[in-house]
Design an enzyme around this catalytic site. Structure first.
Site, short mmCIF file in Angstrom:
data_model
loop_
_atom_site.label_atom_id
_atom_site.label_comp_id
_atom_site.label_asym_id
_atom_site.label_seq_id
_atom_site.Cartn_x
_atom_site.Cartn_y
_atom_site.Cartn_z
CG ASN A 162 -0.40 -0.14 2.50
OD1 ASN A 162 0.63 -0.77 2.66
ND2 ASN A 162 -1.02 0.47 3.48
CD GLU A 261 5.01 -1.21 11.99
OE1 GLU A 261 5.92 -0.74 12.67
OE2 GLU A 261 4.69 -0.76 10.87
CB CYS A 295 -2.62 -0.25 8.16
SG CYS A 295 -1.34 0.90 8.68
CD GLU A 474 9.69 -1.74 13.46
OE1 GLU A 474 10.54 -1.09 12.83
OE2 GLU A 474 9.27 -2.85 13.09
P1 NAD Z 1 -0.08 -9.46 3.17
O1 NAD Z 1 0.01 -9.96 4.56
O2 NAD Z 1 -0.88 -10.24 2.20
O3 NAD Z 1 1.39 -9.39 2.52
C1 NAD Z 1 2.41 -8.63 3.10
C2 NAD Z 1 3.75 -9.24 2.70
O4 NAD Z 1 3.84 -10.53 3.27
C3 NAD Z 1 3.93 -9.42 1.20
O5 NAD Z 1 5.26 -9.13 0.87
C4 NAD Z 1 3.63 -10.89 1.01
O6 NAD Z 1 4.23 -11.47 -0.11
C5 NAD Z 1 4.21 -11.47 2.29
N1 NAD Z 1 3.66 -12.76 2.68
C6 NAD Z 1 2.41 -13.24 2.48
N2 NAD Z 1 2.30 -14.49 2.98
C7 NAD Z 1 3.50 -14.80 3.53
C8 NAD Z 1 4.03 -15.95 4.18
N3 NAD Z 1 3.30 -17.03 4.38
N4 NAD Z 1 5.31 -15.92 4.61
C9 NAD Z 1 6.07 -14.82 4.41
N5 NAD Z 1 5.64 -13.71 3.77
C10 NAD Z 1 4.37 -13.69 3.34
O7 NAD Z 1 -0.53 -7.96 3.25
P2 NAD Z 1 -0.82 -6.95 2.04
O8 NAD Z 1 -2.07 -7.40 1.38
O9 NAD Z 1 0.42 -6.81 1.23
O10 NAD Z 1 -1.06 -5.57 2.79
C11 NAD Z 1 -2.28 -5.18 3.30
C12 NAD Z 1 -2.37 -5.51 4.77
O11 NAD Z 1 -1.29 -4.92 5.46
C13 NAD Z 1 -3.61 -4.97 5.44
O12 NAD Z 1 -4.10 -5.93 6.34
C14 NAD Z 1 -3.10 -3.78 6.21
O13 NAD Z 1 -3.85 -3.40 7.32
C15 NAD Z 1 -1.75 -4.24 6.62
N6 NAD Z 1 -0.88 -3.11 6.92
C16 NAD Z 1 -0.60 -2.83 8.22
C17 NAD Z 1 0.20 -1.73 8.55
C18 NAD Z 1 0.54 -1.38 9.98
O14 NAD Z 1 1.38 -0.51 10.17
N7 NAD Z 1 -0.07 -1.98 10.97
C19 NAD Z 1 0.69 -0.93 7.52
C20 NAD Z 1 0.36 -1.23 6.20
C21 NAD Z 1 -0.43 -2.33 5.91
O1 6OD Z 2 3.98 6.32 8.96
C1 6OD Z 2 4.46 5.22 9.24
O2 6OD Z 2 5.60 5.11 9.75
C2 6OD Z 2 3.68 4.01 9.01
N1 6OD Z 2 4.25 2.85 9.43
C3 6OD Z 2 2.48 4.09 8.38
C4 6OD Z 2 1.66 2.98 8.12
C5 6OD Z 2 0.62 3.10 7.28
C6 6OD Z 2 -0.20 1.99 6.96
O3 6OD Z 2 -0.75 1.81 5.91
#
Ligand code: NAD
Ligand code: 6OD
Length: 493
Positions: A162, A261, A295, A474
């Site tokens: 994202n 995260e 997120c 973090e």
């Molecule tokens: P995702 O979990 O599908 O994938 C994230 C990464 O993990 C990708 O690089 C993917 O290839 C890898 N991955 C997937 N399965 C794996 C496995 N079994 N082993 C190792 N690596 C693996 O997430 P996404 O669809 O890329 O991103 C969207 C999600 O991320 C949403 O749920 C969003 O809320 C979350 N997100 C959280 C934060 C936060 O700061 N808390 C920030 C951004 C996004």
């Molecule tokens: O601003 C940041 O450092 C951070 N980790 C943002 C996360 C955004 C989620 O989509």
């Protein structure tokens, strides 16, 4: 070395300072979500490439990188930041091609933060305090204890699609500042800026093996091969909660540390004593920025009943004023979703909302786009009211440009609604009554609370989620805690 974006039609791994293809010859498509056209072919790493990357990272810990003074190391990280800024337009183009997001957004948020993540943590590590304790000994001479920080080792960085450059460098910046080496596995949806960063690292003087990149998918691919590799000393992951669980299990083997995260289903709370203009503007950003793929975004907003109708009316008007368009459209506020697959998921929730009896205030479907963009993953920004709190639309993270608005009557009820889900990432409170704002903020079960703002970031602050939204924090000293091992040295005087 400098080949730039032109060379990124065939995206290779970056291992030990070289771009290398996969021995298997396996490639996957990187597709532009704004028009469905192929951007590039990407090499998919097998165990062989992941092993080479981890070995290079391990060896680099003992090479020139491990011997550099703090001053040398941090000055190179400043050069990395300068290198990103020097190639700003290339990074911007790459990020917008991979994600489809408006250039106006990426040029203000994604790329500048990509550079800042190196500068801020390089400066921070130079100023981190340490501990020392004098102690008595039976012979009366005493002893002095002091603690030093040492790098954790090889860090596996697994990042989402994202905010690709921003979220990857948010981990790589502090990891390198603390003297670690990294193996990065970017999302398969958005590989380009992570790949391009290899060139910048080289130009800045980062020694070979310090920054490595392997491309591929999650399960039974590069992601799993990385988390299963016994020579990785810790993992930092941003992504879905379910993926976090899988990574946590893999990290348990060998007792490796993790920072997770994860997902959220964040609540916005709008009180009758809010400044309505600010609450509308902030809720618009928190629901629709990056096409709802943040997120920290709010997919459920609770509004005090006396202002509910006015709030919904004004939010509708603002949402209907959003312009949907491709990255180059300077007026566009909303790009496409990241992929047609993700659109399928988002549209399934649009349908579920109708099935569960929602009133569709605006949107709910796919916009009409010009022919050249018809293959893109476009969706309408959508607002619902009237759903029961147990609808999956309210309980699941959708990660699209959509928000449900629900009325509440008392402060206690608003807090209870906000805390009702197993997630605990972020929340936004809108109230001009500062006493109330503090009181409510103290009771919300989330790692990050904004009052009368949203996504206002100071990189010195703790960042992370509670409940199922993550483990660890973090940012600031918390990043330094994760990326270093403290060692106590006791000197008998
Ligand atoms: P995702 O979990 O599908 O994938 C994230 C990464 O993990 C990708 O690089 C993917 O290839 C890898 N991955 C997937 N399965 C794996 C496995 N079994 N082993 C190792 N690596 C693996 O997430 P996404 O669809 O890329 O991103 C969207 C999600 O991320 C949403 O749920 C969003 O809320 C979350 N997100 C959280 C934060 C936060 O700061 N808390 C920030 C951004 C996004
Ligand atoms: O601003 C940041 O450092 C951070 N980790 C943002 C996360 C955004 C989620 O989509």
């Amino acid at each position: 070395m400098k080949q730039g974006l032109a060379a990124m039609k065939d995206i290779k791994h970056y291992i030990n300072g070289q771009y290398v293809g996969s021995a298997s010859g396996k490639l996957f498509d990187n597709v532009n979500p704004a028009n469905g056209k192929l951007i590039s072919k990407v090499h998919e790493a097998g165990r062989e490439e992941v092993d080479a990357a981890v070995n290079a990272a391990k060896a680099a810990l003992r090479g020139p990188w491990g011997k550099m003074t703090l001053e040398e190391r941090t000055s190179i990280l400043h050069k990395v930041a300068d290198g990103i800024n020097a190639r700003f337009d290339e990074f911007l183009k790459a990020e917008c091609l991979d994600t489809g997001k408006p250039k106006s957004m990426a040029s203000h948020i994604d790329i500048p933060r990509g550079a800042a993540n190196f500068k801020v943590f390089a400066d921070m590590i130079k100023n981190v305090p340490t501990e020392s304790f004098e102690m008595p000994t039976p012979d009366g001479t005493g002893a002095l204890n002091y603690a030093v920080r040492r790098p954790k080792g090889v860090i596996g960085v697994i990042s989402p699609w994202n905010l690709p450059l921003l979220l990857m460098t948010w981990k790589v910046g502090p990891a390198l500042a603390c003297g670690n080496t990294v193996v990065v596995k970017p999302s398969e949806e958005t590989p380009t800026t992570t790949a391009l960063l290899g060139e910048v690292m080289k130009e800045a003087g980062i020694p070979d093996g310090v920054y490595n990149v392997v491309h591929g998918f999650g399960g039974d691919s590069a992601g799993a091969f990385l988390t299963e590799h016994p020579q990785v000393d810790g993992f930092t992951f941003t992504g879905e909660t379910g993926t976090g669980e899988v990574i946590m299990k893999a990290a348990a083997k060998g007792i490796r540390d993790i920072s997770l995260e994860l997902g959220g289903k964040n609540a916005g709370l709008v009180f009758a004593d809010c400044d309505m203009d600010k609450a509308i503007e902030g809720t618009m950003r928190s629901a629709f920025a990056n096409c709802g793929q943040v997120c920290l975004g709010t997919e459920r907003v609770y509004v005090e009943r006396s202002i509910f109708d006015e709030f919904v009316g004004r939010l509708k008007e603002a949402a209907e004023g959003l312009k949907i368009g491709p990255p180059d459209d300077a007026e566009a506020n909303l790009g496409p979703l990241v992929s047609l697959k993700h659109r399928e998921k988002v549209l399934s929730y649009y349908q579920k909302a109708v099935d569960d009896g929602a009133t569709v205030v605006t949107g709910g479907g796919v916009p009409e786009m010009p022919e050249e963009l018809a293959g893109g993953a476009w969706v309408q920004p959508t607002i619902w009211t009237g759903l029961p709190e147990d609808s999956a639309v309210i309980t699941d993270e959708i990660f699209g440009p959509c928000v449900h608005v629900c009325p509440f009557d008392t402060e206690e009820e608003a807090i209870e609604l906000a805390n009702s889900l197993p997630y605990g990432l972020a929340s936004a409170i809108w109230s001009e009554n500062i006493t109330r704002a503090h009181r409510v903020a103290g009771q919300i079960e989330a790692g990050i609370i904004w009052v009368n703002s949203w996504f206002l970031r100071d990189l010195r602050t703790p960042f992370g989620g509670s409940k199922q939204s993550g483990i660890g924090r973090e940012g600031g000293v918390h990043s330094l805690e994760f990326y270093t091992e403290m060692k106590n040295i006791c000197v008998k005087l």
